[in-house]
Design a protein around this motif. Structure first.
Motif, short mmCIF file in Angstrom:
data_model
loop_
_atom_site.label_atom_id
_atom_site.label_comp_id
_atom_site.label_asym_id
_atom_site.label_seq_id
_atom_site.Cartn_x
_atom_site.Cartn_y
_atom_site.Cartn_z
N MET A 135 0.82 -1.21 0.00
CA MET A 135 0.00 0.00 0.00
C MET A 135 0.86 1.27 0.00
SD MET A 135 -2.80 -1.50 -0.33
CE MET A 135 -3.92 -0.13 -0.35
N ALA A 136 2.03 1.21 0.63
CA ALA A 136 2.90 2.39 0.67
C ALA A 136 3.60 2.62 -0.66
CB ALA A 136 3.94 2.23 1.78
N THR A 137 4.03 1.56 -1.31
CA THR A 137 4.79 1.71 -2.56
C THR A 137 3.90 1.70 -3.80
OG1 THR A 137 5.14 -0.68 -2.74
CG2 THR A 137 6.83 0.60 -1.57
N LYS A 138 2.70 1.19 -3.66
CA LYS A 138 1.77 1.05 -4.78
C LYS A 138 2.37 0.19 -5.89
CE LYS A 138 -1.71 3.87 -7.05
NZ LYS A 138 -2.16 5.20 -7.39
N LYS A 139 3.19 -0.79 -5.44
CA LYS A 139 3.83 -1.71 -6.37
C LYS A 139 3.61 -3.13 -5.85
CE LYS A 139 7.46 1.46 -7.73
NZ LYS A 139 8.88 1.76 -7.68
N PRO A 140 3.31 -4.07 -6.74
CA PRO A 140 3.14 -5.45 -6.28
C PRO A 140 4.48 -6.06 -5.87
CG PRO A 140 2.89 -5.30 -8.66
CD PRO A 140 3.05 -3.91 -8.15
N VAL A 141 4.41 -6.98 -4.95
CA VAL A 141 5.61 -7.69 -4.51
C VAL A 141 5.50 -9.14 -4.95
CG1 VAL A 141 6.11 -6.18 -2.55
CG2 VAL A 141 4.59 -8.11 -2.24
N ASP A 142 6.67 -9.77 -5.13
CA ASP A 142 6.68 -11.17 -5.59
C ASP A 142 6.10 -12.09 -4.53
OD1 ASP A 142 7.75 -10.50 -8.03
OD2 ASP A 142 9.81 -10.67 -7.31
N ALA A 143 6.65 -12.01 -3.34
CA ALA A 143 6.18 -12.86 -2.24
C ALA A 143 5.50 -11.96 -1.21
CB ALA A 143 7.34 -13.62 -1.62
N LEU A 144 4.19 -11.98 -1.21
CA LEU A 144 3.45 -11.10 -0.32
C LEU A 144 3.70 -11.46 1.14
CD1 LEU A 144 1.46 -8.75 -0.22
CD2 LEU A 144 -0.39 -10.40 -0.27
N LEU A 145 3.65 -12.73 1.45
CA LEU A 145 3.87 -13.18 2.83
C LEU A 145 5.08 -14.11 2.85
CD1 LEU A 145 0.18 -13.90 3.82
CD2 LEU A 145 1.56 -11.95 4.49
N ASP A 146 6.25 -13.54 3.08
CA ASP A 146 7.49 -14.31 3.03
C ASP A 146 7.52 -15.42 4.07
OD1 ASP A 146 8.36 -12.63 1.03
OD2 ASP A 146 9.36 -11.26 2.42
N ASN A 147 7.18 -15.11 5.30
CA ASN A 147 7.32 -16.07 6.40
C ASN A 147 6.00 -16.74 6.78
OD1 ASN A 147 10.02 -15.30 6.58
ND2 ASN A 147 9.53 -13.63 7.98
N PHE A 148 5.06 -16.75 5.88
CA PHE A 148 3.74 -17.31 6.20
C PHE A 148 3.77 -18.82 6.02
CE2 PHE A 148 -0.73 -18.34 5.32
CZ PHE A 148 -1.31 -17.72 6.42
N ASP A 149 3.42 -19.54 7.09
CA ASP A 149 3.39 -21.00 7.07
C ASP A 149 1.92 -21.42 7.14
OD1 ASP A 149 3.74 -23.69 7.36
OD2 ASP A 149 4.81 -23.57 9.28
N GLU A 150 1.42 -21.97 6.04
CA GLU A 150 0.00 -22.30 5.97
C GLU A 150 -0.41 -23.39 6.95
OE1 GLU A 150 -3.46 -23.27 2.68
OE2 GLU A 150 -1.39 -23.07 2.03
N SER A 151 0.44 -24.39 7.17
CA SER A 151 0.09 -25.46 8.12
C SER A 151 0.00 -24.90 9.53
CB SER A 151 1.11 -26.59 8.05
OG SER A 151 2.39 -26.14 8.44
N ARG A 152 0.88 -23.97 9.85
CA ARG A 152 0.82 -23.33 11.18
C ARG A 152 -0.44 -22.47 11.31
NH1 ARG A 152 5.98 -20.58 14.09
NH2 ARG A 152 4.90 -19.94 15.97
N TYR A 153 -0.82 -21.83 10.21
CA TYR A 153 -2.04 -21.03 10.22
C TYR A 153 -3.25 -21.90 10.55
CZ TYR A 153 -6.13 -18.63 8.38
OH TYR A 153 -7.37 -18.08 8.24
N TRP A 154 -3.38 -23.05 9.88
CA TRP A 154 -4.54 -23.91 10.12
C TRP A 154 -4.52 -24.52 11.51
CZ3 TRP A 154 -8.54 -22.84 7.59
CH2 TRP A 154 -8.46 -22.40 6.27
N LEU A 155 -3.34 -24.79 12.04
CA LEU A 155 -3.22 -25.26 13.42
C LEU A 155 -3.72 -24.18 14.37
CD1 LEU A 155 -2.23 -27.31 15.54
CD2 LEU A 155 0.00 -26.18 15.42
N ASN A 156 -3.36 -22.94 14.08
CA ASN A 156 -3.79 -21.82 14.92
C ASN A 156 -5.30 -21.62 14.84
OD1 ASN A 156 -3.73 -18.38 15.07
ND2 ASN A 156 -2.95 -19.64 16.73
#
Length: 189
Positions: A66-87
């Motif tokens: 939102m600050a740069t108004k430019k897309p990034v390659d990896a939006l969530l670098d450290n996002f672990d989906e299995s940990r998300y579902w456990l949470n």
């Protein structure tokens, strides 16, 4: 017939042992209940800490876009989906109904933002070859910004509710009827 001293001693010892055993059993039951309550509270707070950390990670990555108004390659670098579902599972087991409801609203608003972001990112990436895509991307930016504000507000509300609950305050004040309706809704899932 008079009570002999040895009989009185046996009766007193029997009554004392019965009362003592009852006190030990009652103390054990009350302690077990208290310990279970504390274990559930600790697990709830651990789940809340995970959610708050996840929310901070998501907000930081969104803020870059939102600050740069430019897309990034990896939006969530450290996002672990299995940990998300456990949470999510931990929240369903240990979270209060109000926190579960707010978390569901955060998930919906986040998915909406992410969907709009993906569409906008695709338009920005194709803008080099297609000038109409650049115009379309610029036209979609306000909608993306609005979705970001909504998702960010929902995330802040979730964190505030969790912190309030950690301070032994009610996360959300609901009338009894609404609380029952919420519990029915959550039990249907």
């Amino acid at each position: 017939m008079a009570l002999q001293p040895w009989e009185a001693t046996l009766i007193a010892a029997s009554v004392t042992s019965v009362v003592s055993t009852a006190a030990v059993v009652a103390t054990h039951l009350l302690t077990r209940s208290r310990d279970r309550t504390h274990r559930v509270w600790d697990r709830r707070m651990d789940a809340y800490a995970e959610v708050i950390a996840r929310q901070r990670l998501i907000e930081a990555s969104w803020s870059r876009v939102m600050a740069t108004k430019k897309p990034v390659d990896a939006l969530l670098d450290n996002f672990d989906e299995s940990r998300y579902w456990l949470n999510v599972a931990q929240l369903e087991m240990f979270g209060s109904p109000a926190i579960q409801l707010i978390n569901n609203m955060v998930a919906q608003s986040s998915l909406e933002w992410f969907g709009l972001y993906q569409e906008w990112k695709l338009l920005v990436e194709t803008a080099e070859t297609d000038p109409s895509a650049a115009e379309e991307a610029d036209a979609r930016w306000p909608k993306l910004k609005s979705a970001h504000e909504t998702a960010e507000l929902a995330g802040k509300r979730l964190v505030e509710a969790m912190v309030a609950e950690a301070d032994f305050q009610s996360a959300v004040r609901m009338p009894r009827r609404s609380e029952r309706a919420l519990k029915r809704h959550l039990s249907r899932r």
